[in-house]
Scaffold this motif. Structure first.
Motif, PDB file in Angstrom:
ATOM      1  N   ASP A 124       0.827  -1.206   0.000  1.00 20.93           N
ATOM      2  CA  ASP A 124       0.000   0.000   0.000  1.00 20.93           C
ATOM      3  C   ASP A 124       0.867   1.264   0.000  1.00 20.93           C
ATOM      4  OD1 ASP A 124      -2.869   0.309   0.043  1.00 20.93           O
ATOM      5  OD2 ASP A 124      -2.556   1.571   1.821  1.00 20.93           O
ATOM      6  N   CYS A 125       1.925   1.231   0.811  1.00 26.34           N
ATOM      7  CA  CYS A 125       2.869   2.349   0.882  1.00 26.34           C
ATOM      8  C   CYS A 125       3.461   2.604  -0.498  1.00 26.34           C
ATOM      9  CB  CYS A 125       3.971   2.040   1.886  1.00 26.34           C
ATOM     10  SG  CYS A 125       5.402   3.127   1.781  1.00 26.34           S
ATOM     11  N   HIS A 126       3.925   1.543  -1.144  1.00 21.20           N
ATOM     12  CA  HIS A 126       4.561   1.654  -2.463  1.00 21.20           C
ATOM     13  C   HIS A 126       3.577   2.207  -3.503  1.00 21.20           C
ATOM     14  CE1 HIS A 126       6.666   0.708  -6.113  1.00 21.20           C
ATOM     15  NE2 HIS A 126       5.687  -0.091  -6.479  1.00 21.20           N
ATOM     16  N   ILE A 127       2.395   1.611  -3.556  1.00 24.23           N
ATOM     17  CA  ILE A 127       1.416   2.013  -4.581  1.00 24.23           C
ATOM     18  C   ILE A 127       1.004   3.473  -4.389  1.00 24.23           C
ATOM     19  CG2 ILE A 127      -0.982   1.646  -5.327  1.00 24.23           C
ATOM     20  CD1 ILE A 127      -0.427  -1.384  -4.901  1.00 24.23           C
ATOM     21  N   ASN A 128       0.710   3.841  -3.142  1.00 20.66           N
ATOM     22  CA  ASN A 128       0.303   5.227  -2.868  1.00 20.66           C
ATOM     23  C   ASN A 128       1.429   6.205  -3.155  1.00 20.66           C
ATOM     24  OD1 ASN A 128      -2.285   4.582  -2.064  1.00 20.66           O
ATOM     25  ND2 ASN A 128      -1.679   4.274   0.074  1.00 20.66           N
ATOM     26  N   ASN A 129       2.661   5.819  -2.772  1.00 22.38           N
ATOM     27  CA  ASN A 129       3.780   6.735  -2.957  1.00 22.38           C
ATOM     28  C   ASN A 129       4.068   6.962  -4.436  1.00 22.38           C
ATOM     29  OD1 ASN A 129       6.032   8.352  -1.995  1.00 22.38           O
ATOM     30  ND2 ASN A 129       7.275   6.740  -2.898  1.00 22.38           N
ATOM     31  N   LEU A 168      14.448   7.682  -5.002  1.00 19.59           N
ATOM     32  CA  LEU A 168      13.755   8.493  -3.978  1.00 19.59           C
ATOM     33  C   LEU A 168      14.071   7.913  -2.596  1.00 19.59           C
ATOM     34  CD1 LEU A 168      10.262   9.050  -5.676  1.00 19.59           C
ATOM     35  CD2 LEU A 168      12.160  10.683  -5.473  1.00 19.59           C
ATOM     36  N   PRO A 169      13.989   8.744  -1.552  1.00 25.86           N
ATOM     37  CA  PRO A 169      14.338   8.239  -0.214  1.00 25.86           C
ATOM     38  C   PRO A 169      13.609   6.934   0.139  1.00 25.86           C
ATOM     39  CG  PRO A 169      13.939  10.590  -0.130  1.00 25.86           C
ATOM     40  CD  PRO A 169      13.597  10.153  -1.525  1.00 25.86           C
ATOM     41  N   LEU A 170      14.361   6.019   0.744  1.00 27.21           N
ATOM     42  CA  LEU A 170      13.802   4.727   1.135  1.00 27.21           C
ATOM     43  C   LEU A 170      12.606   4.883   2.070  1.00 27.21           C
ATOM     44  CD1 LEU A 170      16.842   2.352   1.748  1.00 27.21           C
ATOM     45  CD2 LEU A 170      14.878   1.927   0.252  1.00 27.21           C
ATOM     46  N   MET A 171      12.660   5.876   2.935  1.00 30.35           N
ATOM     47  CA  MET A 171      11.546   6.071   3.889  1.00 30.35           C
ATOM     48  C   MET A 171      10.223   6.291   3.141  1.00 30.35           C
ATOM     49  SD  MET A 171      11.102   8.556   7.196  1.00 30.35           S
ATOM     50  CE  MET A 171      11.425  10.121   6.413  1.00 30.35           C
ATOM     51  N   PHE A 172      10.296   6.999   1.995  1.00 28.10           N
ATOM     52  CA  PHE A 172       9.075   7.256   1.228  1.00 28.10           C
ATOM     53  C   PHE A 172       8.591   5.997   0.528  1.00 28.10           C
ATOM     54  CE2 PHE A 172      10.654  11.900   0.331  1.00 28.10           C
ATOM     55  CZ  PHE A 172      10.643  12.148   1.693  1.00 28.10           C
ATOM     56  N   ARG A 173       9.549   5.191   0.048  1.00 26.82           N
ATOM     57  CA  ARG A 173       9.187   4.034  -0.775  1.00 26.82           C
ATOM     58  C   ARG A 173       8.863   2.796   0.044  1.00 26.82           C
ATOM     59  NH1 ARG A 173      13.509   2.368  -3.961  1.00 26.82           N
ATOM     60  NH2 ARG A 173      15.002   3.720  -2.908  1.00 26.82           N
ATOM     61  N   LYS A 227      18.942  -2.678  21.523  1.00 30.46           N
ATOM     62  CA  LYS A 227      18.869  -1.358  20.918  1.00 30.46           C
ATOM     63  C   LYS A 227      17.608  -1.293  20.059  1.00 30.46           C
ATOM     64  CE  LYS A 227      21.376   0.828  17.833  1.00 30.46           C
ATOM     65  NZ  LYS A 227      22.237   0.858  16.700  1.00 30.46           N
ATOM     66  N   ILE A 228      16.979  -0.114  20.043  1.00 29.45           N
ATOM     67  CA  ILE A 228      15.817   0.063  19.168  1.00 29.45           C
ATOM     68  C   ILE A 228      16.307   0.698  17.868  1.00 29.45           C
ATOM     69  CG2 ILE A 228      13.667   1.362  18.861  1.00 29.45           C
ATOM     70  CD1 ILE A 228      13.213   1.033  21.891  1.00 29.45           C
ATOM     71  N   VAL A 229      15.943   0.097  16.733  1.00 27.93           N
ATOM     72  CA  VAL A 229      16.370   0.649  15.444  1.00 27.93           C
ATOM     73  C   VAL A 229      15.165   1.009  14.579  1.00 27.93           C
ATOM     74  CG1 VAL A 229      18.596  -0.530  15.391  1.00 27.93           C
ATOM     75  CG2 VAL A 229      16.580  -1.660  14.414  1.00 27.93           C
ATOM     76  N   THR A 230      15.339   2.063  13.771  1.00 29.81           N
ATOM     77  CA  THR A 230      14.329   2.471  12.793  1.00 29.81           C
ATOM     78  C   THR A 230      14.936   2.250  11.412  1.00 29.81           C
ATOM     79  OG1 THR A 230      13.530   4.152  14.325  1.00 29.81           O
ATOM     80  CG2 THR A 230      12.869   4.387  12.020  1.00 29.81           C
ATOM     81  N   GLU A 231      14.339   1.356  10.649  1.00 27.25           N
ATOM     82  CA  GLU A 231      14.892   1.034   9.330  1.00 27.25           C
ATOM     83  C   GLU A 231      13.836   1.211   8.243  1.00 27.25           C
ATOM     84  OE1 GLU A 231      16.834  -2.768   9.216  1.00 27.25           O
ATOM     85  OE2 GLU A 231      18.386  -2.137  10.635  1.00 27.25           O
ATOM     86  N   HIS A 232      14.313   1.419   7.032  1.00 30.82           N
ATOM     87  CA  HIS A 232      13.409   1.565   5.890  1.00 30.82           C
ATOM     88  C   HIS A 232      13.756   0.450   4.920  1.00 30.82           C
ATOM     89  CE1 HIS A 232      12.940   5.343   7.900  1.00 30.82           C
ATOM     90  NE2 HIS A 232      14.212   5.600   7.718  1.00 30.82           N
ATOM     91  N   CYS A 233      13.232  -0.728   5.208  1.00 30.05           N
ATOM     92  CA  CYS A 233      13.679  -1.919   4.491  1.00 30.05           C
ATOM     93  C   CYS A 233      12.483  -2.685   3.941  1.00 30.05           C
ATOM     94  CB  CYS A 233      14.470  -2.809   5.446  1.00 30.05           C
ATOM     95  SG  CYS A 233      13.631  -3.051   7.008  1.00 30.05           S
ATOM     96  N   ASN A 234      12.807  -3.640   3.081  1.00 25.94           N
ATOM     97  CA  ASN A 234      11.775  -4.483   2.488  1.00 25.94           C
ATOM     98  C   ASN A 234      11.368  -5.562   3.499  1.00 25.94           C
ATOM     99  OD1 ASN A 234      10.387  -6.486   1.080  1.00 25.94           O
ATOM    100  ND2 ASN A 234      11.372  -5.907  -0.845  1.00 25.94           N
ATOM    101  N   ILE A 235      10.105  -5.467   3.974  1.00 29.19           N
ATOM    102  CA  ILE A 235       9.628  -6.471   4.940  1.00 29.19           C
ATOM    103  C   ILE A 235       8.698  -7.475   4.267  1.00 29.19           C
ATOM    104  CG2 ILE A 235       9.935  -5.055   7.015  1.00 29.19           C
ATOM    105  CD1 ILE A 235       6.894  -4.476   6.916  1.00 29.19           C
ATOM    106  N   ILE A 236       8.542  -7.311   2.928  1.00 25.84           N
ATOM    107  CA  ILE A 236       7.719  -8.266   2.173  1.00 25.84           C
ATOM    108  C   ILE A 236       8.528  -9.542   1.947  1.00 25.84           C
ATOM    109  CG2 ILE A 236       6.509  -8.693  -0.007  1.00 25.84           C
ATOM    110  CD1 ILE A 236       6.107  -5.600  -0.167  1.00 25.84           C
TER     111      ILE A 236
END
Ligand code: DGT
Ligand code: MG
Ligand code: MG
Ligand code: MG
Ligand code: MG
Length: 257
Positions: free
Chosen positions: A150-155, A201-206, A235-244
């Motif tokens: 959904d994120c990908h399609i909307n973006n 484009l930035p990974l966070m957006f995609r 440690k808590i991490v924030t990543e912009h990765c492929n979770i599919i």
């Protein structure tokens, strides 16, 4: 007397309990954020700072609610995954949802100034929330994949839409132009008309944002004769990765352990 008998009063209370031994996902979503983004002049289609603020609030939620093992966020929404055997509020749905939603909303207001130095918060934001149970790891992963698709399609759509609008097309012209276009055509449009390579484009957006705990060795304690428990830190991490892709879950087996 009868009228104030606690059992009689309590008999009206309906508490829906979430199914035992299932992953609980609490998804929160900004109320009328179309308007909130306009009033606060968020960049279109993606505002780095606004998304960063959402991520900060989600980290605070993860720190506050120890049963949360994974968070995934995109746009004005965040999904929080609670471990299967969580006994938070005896799994009462309304308690869990309301506690997380109100904590997140308060954080959003508290941390606003940390992110938007010069921008005034014009009115209080609010979020809605819901709880859904997923009985297996596979179905939970399908749920998270659905949010990332959904994120990908909307973006992709929004990037095209706002590029067209910024180039002088009206909103309805842009909408008609994009009607029925496939993913590849959208990428071609971005590249040919606007010189934008979608994949840069930035990974966070995609990909949206994934937040979770990682265990790692604490290098300062390794040389000493500290016990093995002390040698690892969380440690808590924030990543912009492929979770599919399955590879993400294989690389982080402790999340759904
Ligand atoms: P709702 O959830 O039914 O109360 O209504 P909305 O307006 O929150 O709609 P929703 O959640 O489907 O869509 C999210 C809205 O938030 C979308 O219309 C645009 C806005 N939004 C989210 N992130 C950004 C951003 O980074 N930049 C801008 N300009 N707007 C954003
Ligand atoms: Mg909503
Ligand atoms: Mg919304
Ligand atoms: Mg939304
Ligand atoms: Mg109380």
């Amino acid at each position: 007397c009868f009228k104030t008998n606690p059992d009689y009063i309590r008999s009206f209370l309906f508490e829906s309990k979430l199914m035992p031994s299932t992953w609980i996902v609490i998804r929160i979503d900004g109320c009328h954020f179309h308007r909130f983004a306009d009033v606060h002049e968020f960049s279109k289609p993606n505002d780095k700072q606004a998304l960063g603020l959402m991520n900060l609030c989600a980290v605070a939620v993860l720190e506050e609610f120890h049963d949360i093992v994974f968070c995934y966020g995109v746009s004005d929404e965040y999904s929080f995954v609670l471990k299967k055997d969580s006994q938070l509020y005896q799994r009462r749905a309304s308690k869990i949802v309301s506690a997380i939603v109100s904590f997140f909303s308060s954080m959003y207001v508290m941390k606003w100034k940390d992110v938007f130095w010069k921008k005034e918060l014009k009115y209080p934001p609010s979020f809605d929330g819901r709880a859904v149970c997923y009985p297996s790891n596979e179905i939970l992963q399908d749920y998270l994949a659905w949010r990332q698709v959904d994120c990908h399609i909307n973006n992709q759509y929004n990037t095209c839409f706002w590029s067209l609008v910024k180039s002088g097309k009206s909103k309805s012209e842009a909408q008609n132009y994009l009607k029925g276009t496939q993913a590849r055509e959208k990428n071609e449009l971005l590249l040919k008309e606007f010189g934008i390579n979608y994949n840069t484009l930035p990974l966070m957006f995609r990909q949206g944002s994934s937040i979770f705990r990682v265990k790692r060795e604490n290098p300062t304690l390794l040389e000493n004769d500290a016990s093995s428990v002390e040698k690892t830190e969380t440690k808590i991490v924030t990543e912009h990765c492929n979770i599919i892709e399955q590879s993400f879950w294989e690389a982080h087996p402790s999340i759904l352990d």
